[in-house]
Design a protein around this motif. Structure first.
Motif, PDB file in Angstrom:
ATOM      1  N   VAL A   1       0.806  -1.195   0.141  1.00 46.52           N
ATOM      2  CA  VAL A   1      -0.080  -0.038  -0.249  1.00 46.52           C
ATOM      3  C   VAL A   1       1.002   0.965   0.028  1.00 46.52           C
ATOM      4  O   VAL A   1       1.734   1.561   0.920  1.00 46.52           O
ATOM      5  N   GLY A   2       0.955   2.214  -1.013  1.00 47.37           N
ATOM      6  CA  GLY A   2       1.511   3.155  -1.063  1.00 47.37           C
ATOM      7  C   GLY A   2       0.752   4.540  -1.216  1.00 47.37           C
ATOM      8  O   GLY A   2      -0.578   4.468  -1.002  1.00 47.37           O
ATOM      9  N   PRO A   3       1.276   5.644  -1.432  1.00 55.38           N
ATOM     10  CA  PRO A   3       0.515   6.886  -1.386  1.00 55.38           C
ATOM     11  C   PRO A   3      -0.535   7.168  -2.215  1.00 55.38           C
ATOM     12  O   PRO A   3      -1.311   7.872  -2.058  1.00 55.38           O
ATOM     13  N   ALA A   4      -0.560   6.327  -3.552  1.00 56.53           N
ATOM     14  CA  ALA A   4      -1.507   6.574  -4.567  1.00 56.53           C
ATOM     15  C   ALA A   4      -2.686   5.774  -3.734  1.00 56.53           C
ATOM     16  O   ALA A   4      -3.843   6.034  -4.275  1.00 56.53           O
ATOM     17  N   ASP A   5      -2.621   4.845  -2.681  1.00 56.44           N
ATOM     18  CA  ASP A   5      -3.775   4.334  -2.137  1.00 56.44           C
ATOM     19  C   ASP A   5      -4.238   5.108  -0.809  1.00 56.44           C
ATOM     20  O   ASP A   5      -5.346   4.604  -0.427  1.00 56.44           O
ATOM     21  N   PHE A   6      -3.606   5.912  -0.416  1.00 58.27           N
ATOM     22  CA  PHE A   6      -4.095   6.592   0.862  1.00 58.27           C
ATOM     23  C   PHE A   6      -5.639   7.100   0.946  1.00 58.27           C
ATOM     24  O   PHE A   6      -6.088   6.631   2.061  1.00 58.27           O
ATOM     25  N   ALA A   7      -5.960   7.652  -0.065  1.00 57.58           N
ATOM     26  CA  ALA A   7      -7.576   8.017   0.001  1.00 57.58           C
ATOM     27  C   ALA A   7      -8.364   6.947  -0.009  1.00 57.58           C
ATOM     28  O   ALA A   7      -9.359   6.914   1.175  1.00 57.58           O
ATOM     29  N   ASP A   8      -8.237   5.929  -0.626  1.00 54.59           N
ATOM     30  CA  ASP A   8      -8.905   4.863  -0.529  1.00 54.59           C
ATOM     31  C   ASP A   8      -9.285   4.047   0.869  1.00 54.59           C
ATOM     32  O   ASP A   8     -10.125   3.762   1.317  1.00 54.59           O
TER      33      ASP A   8
ATOM     34  N   GLY B   1     -10.537   6.463   3.518  1.00 52.04           N
ATOM     35  CA  GLY B   1     -12.108   6.355   3.344  1.00 52.04           C
ATOM     36  C   GLY B   1     -12.613   5.033   3.959  1.00 52.04           C
ATOM     37  O   GLY B   1     -14.034   5.050   4.178  1.00 52.04           O
ATOM     38  N   ALA B   2     -11.908   4.014   3.924  1.00 49.79           N
ATOM     39  CA  ALA B   2     -12.455   2.762   4.344  1.00 49.79           C
ATOM     40  C   ALA B   2     -12.087   2.702   5.956  1.00 49.79           C
ATOM     41  O   ALA B   2     -12.838   1.700   6.614  1.00 49.79           O
ATOM     42  N   GLY B   3     -11.604   3.527   6.528  1.00 46.77           N
ATOM     43  CA  GLY B   3     -11.432   3.754   7.841  1.00 46.77           C
ATOM     44  C   GLY B   3     -10.236   3.417   8.463  1.00 46.77           C
ATOM     45  O   GLY B   3     -10.109   3.254   9.815  1.00 46.77           O
ATOM     46  N   ILE B   4      -9.262   3.290   7.708  1.00 47.44           N
ATOM     47  CA  ILE B   4      -7.764   2.673   8.254  1.00 47.44           C
ATOM     48  C   ILE B   4      -7.308   3.918   9.019  1.00 47.44           C
ATOM     49  O   ILE B   4      -7.591   5.186   8.475  1.00 47.44           O
ATOM     50  N   THR B   5      -6.543   3.755  10.077  1.00 48.22           N
ATOM     51  CA  THR B   5      -5.802   4.736  10.838  1.00 48.22           C
ATOM     52  C   THR B   5      -4.777   5.245  10.218  1.00 48.22           C
ATOM     53  O   THR B   5      -4.413   6.508  10.353  1.00 48.22           O
ATOM     54  N   GLY B   6      -3.753   4.461   9.737  1.00 43.47           N
ATOM     55  CA  GLY B   6      -2.743   4.935   9.286  1.00 43.47           C
ATOM     56  C   GLY B   6      -2.030   3.942   8.111  1.00 43.47           C
ATOM     57  O   GLY B   6      -2.555   2.885   7.757  1.00 43.47           O
ATOM     58  N   PHE B   7      -0.445   4.043   8.090  1.00 42.76           N
ATOM     59  CA  PHE B   7       0.110   3.222   7.097  1.00 42.76           C
ATOM     60  C   PHE B   7       1.537   2.813   7.411  1.00 42.76           C
ATOM     61  O   PHE B   7       2.229   3.746   8.317  1.00 42.76           O
ATOM     62  N   GLY B   8       2.002   1.860   7.271  1.00 39.97           N
ATOM     63  CA  GLY B   8       3.385   1.597   7.423  1.00 39.97           C
ATOM     64  C   GLY B   8       4.194   1.323   6.029  1.00 39.97           C
ATOM     65  O   GLY B   8       3.486   0.648   5.265  1.00 39.97           O
ATOM     66  N   LEU B   9       5.055   2.352   5.893  1.00 37.76           N
ATOM     67  CA  LEU B   9       5.753   2.455   4.641  1.00 37.76           C
ATOM     68  C   LEU B   9       7.302   2.127   4.559  1.00 37.76           C
ATOM     69  O   LEU B   9       7.951   2.448   5.079  1.00 37.76           O
TER      70      LEU B   9
ATOM     71  N   ALA C   1      -4.718  13.621   1.328  1.00 40.14           N
ATOM     72  CA  ALA C   1      -5.891  12.421   1.624  1.00 40.14           C
ATOM     73  C   ALA C   1      -6.566  12.596   2.862  1.00 40.14           C
ATOM     74  O   ALA C   1      -7.808  12.175   2.943  1.00 40.14           O
ATOM     75  N   THR C   2      -5.871  13.393   3.883  1.00 42.30           N
ATOM     76  CA  THR C   2      -6.715  13.510   5.201  1.00 42.30           C
ATOM     77  C   THR C   2      -7.492  14.792   5.223  1.00 42.30           C
ATOM     78  O   THR C   2      -7.960  14.923   6.316  1.00 42.30           O
ATOM     79  N   LEU C   3      -7.371  15.714   4.515  1.00 43.08           N
ATOM     80  CA  LEU C   3      -8.104  17.052   4.335  1.00 43.08           C
ATOM     81  C   LEU C   3      -9.610  16.722   4.448  1.00 43.08           C
ATOM     82  O   LEU C   3     -10.189  15.912   3.565  1.00 43.08           O
TER      83      LEU C   3
END
Length: 201
Positions: A153-160, A163-171, A199-201
């Motif tokens: 999962v990368g930056p292009a996927d952040f918004a989706d 939107g599904a309710g994920i809190t954050g990401f490990g990259l 994506a968080t705005l």
């Protein structure tokens, strides 16, 4: 602001750890993980903890046993991330006063981790679970559970995912690969922060 992005520095060397730490902090990423299958990981983590002070949360990934948890506590690490959900590792992490982010993929693993005291759940590999899988699983998790998408999962996927309710990401490879300079890591981190903020705005 404290962004819910964890930089995974697999393969980092101790002599570059502080420069890369500072590049990440300057770019706006303040949660940093050094996997224990990196060269001399405890040395890198200790250097980063001392250099970061209160500016960042520094911890370890790929933590598989209680002995490693105790060693991390002794050098001031603040976070323990694992690819699995070992109840003993989670319990010891909490007993040592650190944050616990075990890896899960199924409802059974997720609830077992939460019962053991996990602070958040690392969904790994997230790309295999997918958005539909995550949405279904998230629907049964306790309200307010912190969830992180890691793996594919990368930056292009952040918004989706947000939107599904994920809190954050490990990259990981999006932000660091062995041989990357601190300048390159800083530039990649800045791009990731821009994507995350949009994506968080």
């Amino acid at each position: 602001m404290s962004r819910e992005i964890i930089a995974i520095l697999r393969g980092i060397q101790p002599d570059e750890a502080v420069d890369i730490l500072n590049a990440l902090i300057d770019a706006g990423i303040t949660k940093i993980e050094v996997p224990l299958n990196s060269p001399d990981p405890f040395d890198s983590i200790e250097r980063m903890v001392q250099a970061a002070g209160a500016r960042a949360l520094v911890g370890a990934g790929t933590v598989l046993d209680v002995a490693s948890v105790r060693r991390l506590a002794s050098i001031g690490a603040q976070m323990v991330v694992s690819p699995d959900a070992n109840p003993d590792v989670i319990a010891e992490t909490k007993a040592q006063g650190m944050l616990s982010y075990p890896g899960v993929l199924t409802p059974t693993e997720a609830f077992s981790a939460l019962r053991s005291g996990a602070d958040g759940l690392k969904f790994f590999p997230a790309f295999k679970l997918g958005l539909d899988g995550f949405k279904a699983l998230a629907a049964v998790l306790p309200k307010g559970t912190n969830t992180y998408a890691v793996g594919g999962v990368g930056p292009a996927d952040f918004a989706d995912w947000l939107g599904a309710g994920i809190t954050g990401f490990g990259l990981g490879s999006n932000i660091y690969k062995p041989g990357y300079s601190a300048e390159k890591v800083g530039a990649l981190a800045a791009e990731i922060v821009t994507s995350y903020d949009a994506a968080t705005l």
